[in-house]
Design a protein around this motif. Structure first.
Motif, PDB file in Angstrom:
ATOM      1  N   ALA A  98    -115.856   9.833 -44.045  1.00  0.00           N
ATOM      2  CA  ALA A  98    -115.616   8.948 -45.181  1.00  0.00           C
ATOM      3  C   ALA A  98    -116.109   9.598 -46.472  1.00  0.00           C
ATOM      4  CB  ALA A  98    -116.305   7.602 -44.953  1.00  0.00           C
ATOM      5  N   LEU A  99    -117.248  10.276 -46.391  1.00  0.00           N
ATOM      6  CA  LEU A  99    -117.763  10.992 -47.552  1.00  0.00           C
ATOM      7  C   LEU A  99    -116.797  12.089 -47.987  1.00  0.00           C
ATOM      8  CD1 LEU A  99    -120.094  11.841 -49.523  1.00  0.00           C
ATOM      9  CD2 LEU A  99    -120.845  13.382 -47.696  1.00  0.00           C
ATOM     10  N   LEU A 100    -116.298  12.861 -47.041  1.00  0.00           N
ATOM     11  CA  LEU A 100    -115.376  13.946 -47.372  1.00  0.00           C
ATOM     12  C   LEU A 100    -114.125  13.417 -48.052  1.00  0.00           C
ATOM     13  CD1 LEU A 100    -115.711  16.146 -44.149  1.00  0.00           C
ATOM     14  CD2 LEU A 100    -116.652  16.625 -46.416  1.00  0.00           C
ATOM     15  N   ALA A 101    -113.621  12.288 -47.592  1.00  0.00           N
ATOM     16  CA  ALA A 101    -112.457  11.678 -48.239  1.00  0.00           C
ATOM     17  C   ALA A 101    -112.799  11.279 -49.676  1.00  0.00           C
ATOM     18  CB  ALA A 101    -111.989  10.467 -47.445  1.00  0.00           C
ATOM     19  N   GLY A 102    -114.005  10.738 -49.868  1.00  0.00           N
ATOM     20  CA  GLY A 102    -114.434  10.374 -51.209  1.00  0.00           C
ATOM     21  C   GLY A 102    -114.593  11.584 -52.116  1.00  0.00           C
ATOM     22  N   LEU A 103    -115.148  12.659 -51.587  1.00  0.00           N
ATOM     23  CA  LEU A 103    -115.300  13.878 -52.371  1.00  0.00           C
ATOM     24  C   LEU A 103    -113.953  14.489 -52.721  1.00  0.00           C
ATOM     25  CD1 LEU A 103    -118.298  15.560 -50.507  1.00  0.00           C
ATOM     26  CD2 LEU A 103    -118.337  14.460 -52.763  1.00  0.00           C
ATOM     27  N   ASP A 104    -113.015  14.393 -51.812  1.00  0.00           N
ATOM     28  CA  ASP A 104    -111.662  14.878 -52.076  1.00  0.00           C
ATOM     29  C   ASP A 104    -111.057  14.097 -53.239  1.00  0.00           C
ATOM     30  OD1 ASP A 104    -109.429  16.476 -51.667  1.00  0.00           O
ATOM     31  OD2 ASP A 104    -108.540  15.103 -50.210  1.00  0.00           O
ATOM     32  N   GLY A 105    -111.260  12.776 -53.220  1.00  0.00           N
ATOM     33  CA  GLY A 105    -110.758  11.957 -54.313  1.00  0.00           C
ATOM     34  C   GLY A 105    -111.435  12.293 -55.630  1.00  0.00           C
ATOM     35  N   ASN A 106    -112.734  12.560 -55.578  1.00  0.00           N
ATOM     36  CA  ASN A 106    -113.463  12.847 -56.810  1.00  0.00           C
ATOM     37  C   ASN A 106    -113.072  14.184 -57.429  1.00  0.00           C
ATOM     38  OD1 ASN A 106    -114.831  10.447 -56.781  1.00  0.00           O
ATOM     39  ND2 ASN A 106    -116.878  11.338 -56.646  1.00  0.00           N
ATOM     40  N   ASP A 166    -119.515   7.364 -34.975  1.00  0.00           N
ATOM     41  CA  ASP A 166    -119.486   6.053 -35.602  1.00  0.00           C
ATOM     42  C   ASP A 166    -118.122   5.808 -36.237  1.00  0.00           C
ATOM     43  OD1 ASP A 166    -120.661   6.653 -38.901  1.00  0.00           O
ATOM     44  OD2 ASP A 166    -120.145   8.164 -37.431  1.00  0.00           O
ATOM     45  N   THR A 167    -117.858   4.565 -36.607  1.00  0.00           N
ATOM     46  CA  THR A 167    -116.541   4.188 -37.126  1.00  0.00           C
ATOM     47  C   THR A 167    -116.620   3.817 -38.602  1.00  0.00           C
ATOM     48  OG1 THR A 167    -116.914   1.927 -36.352  1.00  0.00           O
ATOM     49  CG2 THR A 167    -115.702   3.424 -34.883  1.00  0.00           C
ATOM     50  N   TYR A 168    -117.503   4.457 -39.312  1.00  0.00           N
ATOM     51  CA  TYR A 168    -117.712   4.187 -40.731  1.00  0.00           C
ATOM     52  C   TYR A 168    -116.455   4.558 -41.507  1.00  0.00           C
ATOM     53  CZ  TYR A 168    -120.678   3.754 -44.890  1.00  0.00           C
ATOM     54  OH  TYR A 168    -121.252   3.358 -46.067  1.00  0.00           O
ATOM     55  N   THR A 169    -115.978   3.668 -42.363  1.00  0.00           N
ATOM     56  CA  THR A 169    -114.751   3.954 -43.111  1.00  0.00           C
ATOM     57  C   THR A 169    -114.917   3.803 -44.618  1.00  0.00           C
ATOM     58  OG1 THR A 169    -114.025   1.667 -42.808  1.00  0.00           O
ATOM     59  CG2 THR A 169    -113.246   3.290 -41.190  1.00  0.00           C
ATOM     60  N   SER A 170    -115.931   3.070 -45.087  1.00  0.00           N
ATOM     61  CA  SER A 170    -116.098   2.855 -46.521  1.00  0.00           C
ATOM     62  C   SER A 170    -116.570   4.131 -47.212  1.00  0.00           C
ATOM     63  CB  SER A 170    -117.119   1.739 -46.768  1.00  0.00           C
ATOM     64  OG  SER A 170    -116.690   0.525 -46.181  1.00  0.00           O
ATOM     65  N   ASN A 171    -116.122   4.321 -48.433  1.00  0.00           N
ATOM     66  CA  ASN A 171    -116.506   5.500 -49.207  1.00  0.00           C
ATOM     67  C   ASN A 171    -117.973   5.381 -49.627  1.00  0.00           C
ATOM     68  OD1 ASN A 171    -116.842   7.583 -51.014  1.00  0.00           O
ATOM     69  ND2 ASN A 171    -115.109   7.033 -52.323  1.00  0.00           N
ATOM     70  N   PRO A 172    -118.861   6.239 -49.120  1.00  0.00           N
ATOM     71  CA  PRO A 172    -120.281   6.143 -49.489  1.00  0.00           C
ATOM     72  C   PRO A 172    -120.531   6.343 -50.977  1.00  0.00           C
ATOM     73  CG  PRO A 172    -119.993   7.532 -47.548  1.00  0.00           C
ATOM     74  CD  PRO A 172    -118.632   7.296 -48.118  1.00  0.00           C
ATOM     75  N   LEU A 173    -119.602   7.021 -51.664  1.00  0.00           N
ATOM     76  CA  LEU A 173    -119.786   7.313 -53.081  1.00  0.00           C
ATOM     77  C   LEU A 173    -119.551   6.101 -53.974  1.00  0.00           C
ATOM     78  CD1 LEU A 173    -117.960  10.758 -53.082  1.00  0.00           C
ATOM     79  CD2 LEU A 173    -120.419  10.400 -53.290  1.00  0.00           C
ATOM     80  N   LYS A 174    -119.076   5.016 -53.401  1.00  0.00           N
ATOM     81  CA  LYS A 174    -118.789   3.812 -54.189  1.00  0.00           C
ATOM     82  C   LYS A 174    -119.765   2.681 -53.907  1.00  0.00           C
ATOM     83  CE  LYS A 174    -113.795   4.602 -54.726  1.00  0.00           C
ATOM     84  NZ  LYS A 174    -112.433   4.024 -54.521  1.00  0.00           N
ATOM     85  N   GLN A 175    -120.900   2.998 -53.300  1.00  0.00           N
ATOM     86  CA  GLN A 175    -121.769   1.924 -52.826  1.00  0.00           C
ATOM     87  C   GLN A 175    -123.089   1.783 -53.560  1.00  0.00           C
ATOM     88  OE1 GLN A 175    -122.115   1.821 -48.555  1.00  0.00           O
ATOM     89  NE2 GLN A 175    -120.051   2.616 -48.294  1.00  0.00           N
ATOM     90  N   CYS A 176    -123.378   2.679 -54.482  1.00  0.00           N
ATOM     91  CA  CYS A 176    -124.642   2.598 -55.220  1.00  0.00           C
ATOM     92  C   CYS A 176    -124.353   2.437 -56.710  1.00  0.00           C
ATOM     93  CB  CYS A 176    -125.480   3.855 -54.996  1.00  0.00           C
ATOM     94  SG  CYS A 176    -126.037   4.079 -53.297  1.00  0.00           S
ATOM     95  N   SER A 177    -124.870   1.389 -57.305  1.00  0.00           N
ATOM     96  CA  SER A 177    -124.705   1.207 -58.745  1.00  0.00           C
ATOM     97  C   SER A 177    -125.671   2.129 -59.482  1.00  0.00           C
ATOM     98  CB  SER A 177    -124.990  -0.243 -59.129  1.00  0.00           C
ATOM     99  OG  SER A 177    -126.378  -0.529 -58.984  1.00  0.00           O
ATOM    100  N   LEU A 178    -125.410   2.328 -60.770  1.00  0.00           N
ATOM    101  CA  LEU A 178    -126.281   3.174 -61.569  1.00  0.00           C
ATOM    102  C   LEU A 178    -127.689   2.584 -61.653  1.00  0.00           C
ATOM    103  CD1 LEU A 178    -126.566   5.704 -63.274  1.00  0.00           C
ATOM    104  CD2 LEU A 178    -125.702   4.417 -65.239  1.00  0.00           C
ATOM    105  N   HIS A 205    -124.411  11.055 -34.597  1.00  0.00           N
ATOM    106  CA  HIS A 205    -123.863   9.702 -34.747  1.00  0.00           C
ATOM    107  C   HIS A 205    -123.345   9.403 -36.143  1.00  0.00           C
ATOM    108  CE1 HIS A 205    -125.696   9.117 -30.854  1.00  0.00           C
ATOM    109  NE2 HIS A 205    -126.898   9.362 -31.344  1.00  0.00           N
ATOM    110  N   GLY A 206    -123.427  10.369 -37.045  1.00  0.00           N
ATOM    111  CA  GLY A 206    -123.008  10.119 -38.420  1.00  0.00           C
ATOM    112  C   GLY A 206    -121.744  10.826 -38.838  1.00  0.00           C
ATOM    113  N   THR A 207    -120.910  11.217 -37.888  1.00  0.00           N
ATOM    114  CA  THR A 207    -119.717  11.976 -38.256  1.00  0.00           C
ATOM    115  C   THR A 207    -118.643  11.098 -38.900  1.00  0.00           C
ATOM    116  OG1 THR A 207    -118.966  11.762 -35.966  1.00  0.00           O
ATOM    117  CG2 THR A 207    -120.059  13.814 -36.576  1.00  0.00           C
ATOM    118  N   GLY A 208    -118.593   9.832 -38.530  1.00  0.00           N
ATOM    119  CA  GLY A 208    -117.660   8.929 -39.200  1.00  0.00           C
ATOM    120  C   GLY A 208    -118.040   8.740 -40.657  1.00  0.00           C
ATOM    121  N   TRP A 209    -119.343   8.580 -40.904  1.00  0.00           N
ATOM    122  CA  TRP A 209    -119.839   8.492 -42.280  1.00  0.00           C
ATOM    123  C   TRP A 209    -119.494   9.775 -43.031  1.00  0.00           C
ATOM    124  CZ3 TRP A 209    -123.122  11.286 -45.353  1.00  0.00           C
ATOM    125  CH2 TRP A 209    -123.646  10.652 -46.481  1.00  0.00           C
ATOM    126  N   LEU A 210    -119.669  10.916 -42.395  1.00  0.00           N
ATOM    127  CA  LEU A 210    -119.357  12.193 -43.036  1.00  0.00           C
ATOM    128  C   LEU A 210    -117.879  12.280 -43.399  1.00  0.00           C
ATOM    129  CD1 LEU A 210    -120.073  15.112 -43.877  1.00  0.00           C
ATOM    130  CD2 LEU A 210    -119.675  15.787 -41.497  1.00  0.00           C
TER     131      LEU A 210
END
Length: 392
Positions: free
Chosen positions: A298-306, A2-14, A291-296
């Motif tokens: 994006a997640l890894l990039a977000g975790l790296d940032g965190n 998949d071509t998922y690019t958005s950071n999954p860690l920024k998509q859920c509010s508290l 099919h979720g490797t693009g999402w993964l």
């Protein structure tokens, strides 16, 4: 892919997260920020949602089959690590820890020893003890790495049946439960470290069982080495799952993989074990792997940032807390000994309303530490550190 690019860690509010009913959000009161259990604050990857939804809509909610899971894991492992999962050496199991238990039943007997590397995932102690095996500790060194001398001493203790301490045909069977990548330190063991452990295990006749549940969650600067890809691991086992990487703990499924000389033993696993995985779990895990490797990514990039964000926040607000940025997993191992707190996790919870896991739960070497889950939004991470600082 998949071509998922958005950071999954920024998509859920508290507010959205607090509507969840899993353990992370129900164990503590509503004013607590829960950064303890290994659940991620993310929406599911869309391919997983689509696959599970389609199965439910079709009434496809029966008993699990494992062939697709093994094939999907094989394809993922070949692409990510250059390693293959042979179907004749694999079997589905309910989850990684239940798979560990079933494998240990094949290669050890009640009273035998299982070596672990504390500080380490608490269920290693609980499950091993509950099945009547003895836990022998081989602590990680001060840098959170495997120590060959410590391992050798633990293997000697684990296999000795008498006072000589030397291997012999009369010595007891023993196993080594390896956590790779390591929970809670986030250490990603190198090929050299794993090879040294393999040589020692062979010398002492110790069977290796590798828990590789966090294998897909290795961040930039490190590389996961599948344990069974190494020479000398023909008699070893690995347990793998998509559950941690795609946040699917509630969709139970995992795969046990045997080395080339252990396949016959794996076939002795009771047939009813294969009834334990959830059919929807298998479907969801397969969708993530295929099919979720693009999402993964994006997640890894977000975790790296965190992990970088957390490092900066601690330097600013809690400079006495020592943090070595994790190489893998989404778990941060924080050294709070300089704070002078008898129980840092209790203080952060009672005075800061942040729930973390106390280091003492992880065995020797955990005193004065806490484990913090970084798989959340930057905003929640920032608020958590501010609250922790207010507690001291």
């Amino acid at each position: 892919m998949d071509t998922y690019t958005s950071n999954p860690l920024k998509q859920c509010s508290l507010d959205e997260l607090r509507r969840r009913t899993s353990a992370k959000w129900r164990v503590h009161p509503g004013d607590v920020l829960p950064l303890w259990i290994a659940e991620m604050d993310v929406p599911l990857a869309e391919p997983v949602v689509e696959a599970v939804r389609a199965a439910v809509e079709a009434g496809d909610t029966g008993y699990a089959m494992g062939e697709e899971y093994v094939a999907a894991l094989d394809a993922f492992a070949a692409e990510r690590w250059g390693w293959r999962v042979h179907p004749e050496r694999a079997a589905i199991v309910p989850d990684v820890m239940m798979g560990v238990v079933e494998v240990l039943k094949l290669i050890t007997s009640p009273g035998d020893a299982v070596v672990v590397n504390p500080p380490v995932y608490p269920p290693f102690y609980q499950f091993v003890s509950n099945m009547g095996r003895r836990v022998v500790e081989a602590p990680l060194d001060e840098e959170g790495r495997l120590d060959p001398d410590t391992l050798a001493s633990a293997f000697r203790t684990a296999t000795a049946s008498g006072s000589s301490g030397e291997p012999s045909g009369e010595d007891r069977r023993a196993a080594y439960l390896l956590c790779s990548p390591h929970n809670p330190t986030g250490t990603v063991h190198t090929a050299g470290e794993l090879a040294a452990a393999t040589e020692l295990a062979a010398e002492w006749g110790v069977r290796v069982v590798a828990d590789e549940i966090h294998a897909p969650l290795v961040l930039s600067g490190a590389r996961h080495v599948p344990y069974l890809s190494l020479p000398g691991t023909e008699r070893a086992f690995s347990l793998m799952s998509a559950s941690k990487a795609w946040n699917l703990a509630g969709l139970k499924a995992a795969v046990a993989v045997a080395g080339s000389e252990s396949a016959a033993e794996l076939k002795l696993m009771p047939e009813e074990v294969s009834h334990g995985p959830s059919h929807l779990g298998v479907i969801g895990h397969v969708a993530g792997l295929r099919h979720g490797t693009g999402w993964l990514d994006a997640l890894l990039a977000g975790l790296d940032g965190n992990r970088k964000l957390l490092d900066g926040l601690l330097r600013e607000h809690l400079p006495d807390v020592r943090y070595r940025q994790q190489q893998g997993t989404f778990l941060a191992w924080l050294d709070c000994r300089a704070l002078g707190l008898a129980d840092p996790a209790a203080a952060f919870l009672e005075r800061g309303r942040v729930a973390l896991v106390p280091g003492t739960a992880f065995g020797t070497g955990g005193e004065g530490f806490v484990r913090l889950n970084t798989a959340t939004s930057p905003e929640i991470l920032e608020e958590a550190v501010r609250r922790m600082a207010s507690a001291v």
